[in-house]
Design a protein around this motif. Structure first.
Motif, PDB file in Angstrom:
ATOM      1  N   SER A   1      -5.136   3.794  17.565  1.00 52.83           N
ATOM      2  CA  SER A   1      -3.876   3.526  16.885  1.00 52.83           C
ATOM      3  C   SER A   1      -3.621   2.032  16.781  1.00 52.83           C
ATOM      4  O   SER A   1      -3.947   1.264  17.680  1.00 52.83           O
ATOM      5  CB  SER A   1      -2.712   4.180  17.640  1.00 52.83           C
TER       6      SER A   1
ATOM      7  N   THR B   1      -0.399  -0.700  14.811  1.00 52.76           N
ATOM      8  CA  THR B   1       0.891  -0.696  14.127  1.00 52.76           C
ATOM      9  C   THR B   1       0.844  -1.672  12.963  1.00 52.76           C
ATOM     10  O   THR B   1       0.192  -2.713  13.031  1.00 52.76           O
ATOM     11  CB  THR B   1       2.051  -1.077  15.069  1.00 52.76           C
TER      12      THR B   1
ATOM     13  N   SER C   1      -0.732   1.091  21.160  1.00 51.82           N
ATOM     14  CA  SER C   1      -0.810   0.690  19.772  1.00 51.82           C
ATOM     15  C   SER C   1      -0.567  -0.809  19.658  1.00 51.82           C
ATOM     16  O   SER C   1       0.479  -1.304  20.060  1.00 51.82           O
ATOM     17  CB  SER C   1       0.242   1.460  18.956  1.00 51.82           C
TER      18      SER C   1
ATOM     19  N   ARG D   1       5.817   9.816  15.300  1.00 49.83           N
ATOM     20  CA  ARG D   1       4.670   8.913  15.308  1.00 49.83           C
ATOM     21  C   ARG D   1       3.800   9.176  16.542  1.00 49.83           C
ATOM     22  O   ARG D   1       4.258   9.077  17.680  1.00 49.83           O
ATOM     23  CB  ARG D   1       5.155   7.461  15.292  1.00 49.83           C
TER      24      ARG D   1
ATOM     25  N   GLU E   1       0.068   8.633  18.848  1.00 46.38           N
ATOM     26  CA  GLU E   1      -0.779   7.519  19.284  1.00 46.38           C
ATOM     27  C   GLU E   1      -2.151   8.045  19.699  1.00 46.38           C
ATOM     28  O   GLU E   1      -2.260   9.084  20.345  1.00 46.38           O
ATOM     29  CB  GLU E   1      -0.153   6.796  20.489  1.00 46.38           C
TER      30      GLU E   1
END
Length: 576
Positions: free
Chosen positions: A491, A493, A357, A505, A507
């Motif tokens: 993914s 952030t 991510s 969370r 990914e």
């Protein structure tokens, strides 16, 4: 530098045996081998980068002309990162081939390697992508024939070339916007004690373009212009550090106009900024004839290092910019460094080295979008998929490489490809056919092609937590009839959306849809998903359960598409 032995002759004919048994060699490939002589070297006994650029440009031009069947000129060169230097007595091997042709332009891929004849060591020096344009003939504008990829590697390069072209076409505008937004946040230039005046590094030199500097079209070789630019940039870098600098990178640049025999080429260079271990040098090339006005030919930004006796970067003196333009260049160099690092971090590393991510912001949107789509295209171009199972015209394929498991689900629907593309693009409606999508909200609509969503999925065990994902969805329409519609997912952030206690969370490294129009009524849909590292042992033990899940989901997907084949698709509004 690694020494690779036993790989055979580096310039051996790259012959491939196709599935049909046919022996194949790329018809556009051109190779050049040169022994580095003292006349090619700089004061350190290393091949001058300017000379290397001339060889690269010549090889690539010949490849482009072999495909076009007409004279070609260099239009642009993407970022070049030089991994190693080359010494006198060593052999430079250059290979160039056309990856893809568009209307009148084509992308040529260039690979440069070095060979030590006495130790049989070989190593990679750099890779580059150049764009060449076929010149008009007496009959008018050239219409280039299509490149037909025959191998998996060629298919991969062919597919990604369209994405690189998209990035090139928007590069100048996006860089200008990013520089404007980033420099506004930098404030005043810092003052350093003992800093070197930028004016001390300024270089101006003039060259008369003679017949040996021109190609067979009497235009100045693009590689020759690049060599002259590298020369003045090196002088400017030397004036800052009082040492011999090593060129590490050249940023993407475009030739803005041609130069011809008889032109006076004025080359200007100055150090824009110096950081701890590197410096950026700005270079400009302008041309004139007689008393005529100056014509802007090219501008480039080059990054230099100074290496110590152990080949480690030395600490450099700081620069003191001059007022107004000097301070502008100083601040823009800081912004460009951030953009350069983002680009290298996201684009240059191998797909297996990309973090799961990556933080998203407006400055790296273009590169994250490129990486997102390119990763999906690379996965789709692989030819070693294994059919795992098939049920009701839905096929499940698997591919295992380097402890990473990839899935492909393939099905056909009687829905126009463009309508299927629009229906599948809007993740807000995916819960209508995919039970794994509980809720999906748009966080950022970056532009009409890139959207960031927050996706929530239900928990799979009693008393457990559901998962949520922050996904970048990148949409692409076909560049031509040989391309599919694409929806790529990965993914990212966002500081505004950290993980919460209510959800685990998740990914997504690489996933998405490839949508091919097989006829006006039939569309082939392929869904790809690359499992995140570390889950292979668990997935491999439950392929049957996974197959059942995929079949159920894609039967629902087919039904959803059929029911909505005539509906009006409304995409999320843009935030821009």
């Amino acid at each position: 530098m690694s020494c690779e032995k036993g790989d055979g002759d580096p310039m051996e004919d790259p012959l491939f045996i196709l599935e049909s048994g046919e022996v194949y060699r790329n018809p556009t490939e051109v190779k050049m081998s040169q022994i580095v002589m003292p006349c090619h070297a700089n004061h350190c006994g290393e091949l001058s980068v300017g000379q290397l650029l001339k060889w690269m440009d010549s090889t690539a031009c010949l490849s482009a002309e072999r495909h076009a069947g007409s004279p070609c000129i260099t239009a642009s060169v993407d970022d070049i990162h030089f991994e190693h230097t080359i010494g006198v007595g060593q052999v430079v091997n250059i290979k160039a081939k056309v990856n893809r042709a568009f209307t009148s332009s084509m992308e040529v891929g260039i690979t440069v390697s070095c060979e030590d004849l006495f130790s049989s060591c070989q190593w990679n020096v750099c890779n580059a992508f150049a764009t060449f344009v076929a010149r008009r003939t007496e009959e008018g504008k050239v219409q280039l024939k299509q490149v037909i990829p025959r191998t998996q590697t060629e298919q991969m390069e062919y597919s990604i070339a369209a994405e690189r072209r998209r990035m090139r076409l928007t590069h100048a505008e996006i860089i200008t916007d990013l520089l404007s937004s980033n420099t506004a946040q930098l404030g005043e230039c810092q003052e350093y004690q003992g800093a070197v005046s930028a004016e001390r590094t300024r270089v101006e030199s003039v060259e008369l373009v003679l017949p040996p500097h021109a190609n067979h079209q009497v235009s100045t070789f693009g590689g020759q212009i690049m060599a002259w630019m590298e020369n003045v940039a090196t002088i400017a870098a030397c004036r800052l550090c009082n040492a011999h600098p090593t060129l590490r990178t050249i940023d993407m640049f475009h030739f803005r106009g041609p130069s011809h025999i008889g032109d006076r080429l004025v080359l200007k260079a100055i150090v824009n900024n110096a950081f701890k271990h590197s410096m950026e040098v700005g270079v400009c090339a302008e041309a004139y004839q007689g008393a005529g006005a100056l014509r802007h030919i090219n501008s480039a930004f080059m990054t230099f290092e100074v290496l110590d006796k152990d080949r480690k970067p030395r600490t450099l003196p700081r620069i003191r910019p001059e007022p107004v333009d000097g301070k502008r260049r100083y601040q823009e160099a800081i912004a460009r460094k951030k953009i350069r690092l983002d680009r290298k971090y996201i684009i240059s590393c191998k797909q297996t080295e990309v973090p799961l991510s990556v933080p998203w912001d407006i400055s790296n949107q273009m590169y994250l979008s490129y990486n997102n789509v390119s990763a999906l295209k690379i996965m789709a171009a692989r030819s070693n998929w294994m059919l795992s199972s098939e049920k009701n015209k839905v096929s499940l394929y698997t591919l295992e490489e380097n402890q990473i498991l990839c899935f492909k689900v393939e099905t056909h629907v009687t829905v126009p490809a463009e309508q299927a593309f629009h229906l599948l693009s809007d993740l807000r409606r995916r819960h209508e056919w995919d039970r794994h999508y509980q809720k999906c909200d748009v966080i950022i609509q970056a532009d009409e092609d890139d959207t960031i969503y927050r996706v929530a999925t239900p928990c799979v065990s009693k008393g457990g937590k559901g998962q949520d994902f922050i996904l970048l969805a990148s949409r692409r329409k076909p560049c031509d009839s040989r391309d599919p519609y694409l929806i790529a997912l990965r993914s990212v952030t966002l500081p505004t959306h950290p993980a919460t206690e209510d959800y685990t969370r998740g990914e997504v490294l690489c996933a998405g849809f490839s949508i091919w129009e097989e006829s006006n009524a039939v569309t082939k849909i392929s869904y790809y998903n690359q499992a995140t590292p570390g889950v292979l042992p668990y997935i491999s033990n439950d392929i049957a359960g996974l197959s059942s899940s995929f079949y159920g989901t894609f039967h629902s997907c087919n039904k959803y598409l059929e029911e909505n084949r005539d509906s009006l698709v409304v995409l999320p509004p843009s935030d821009l």
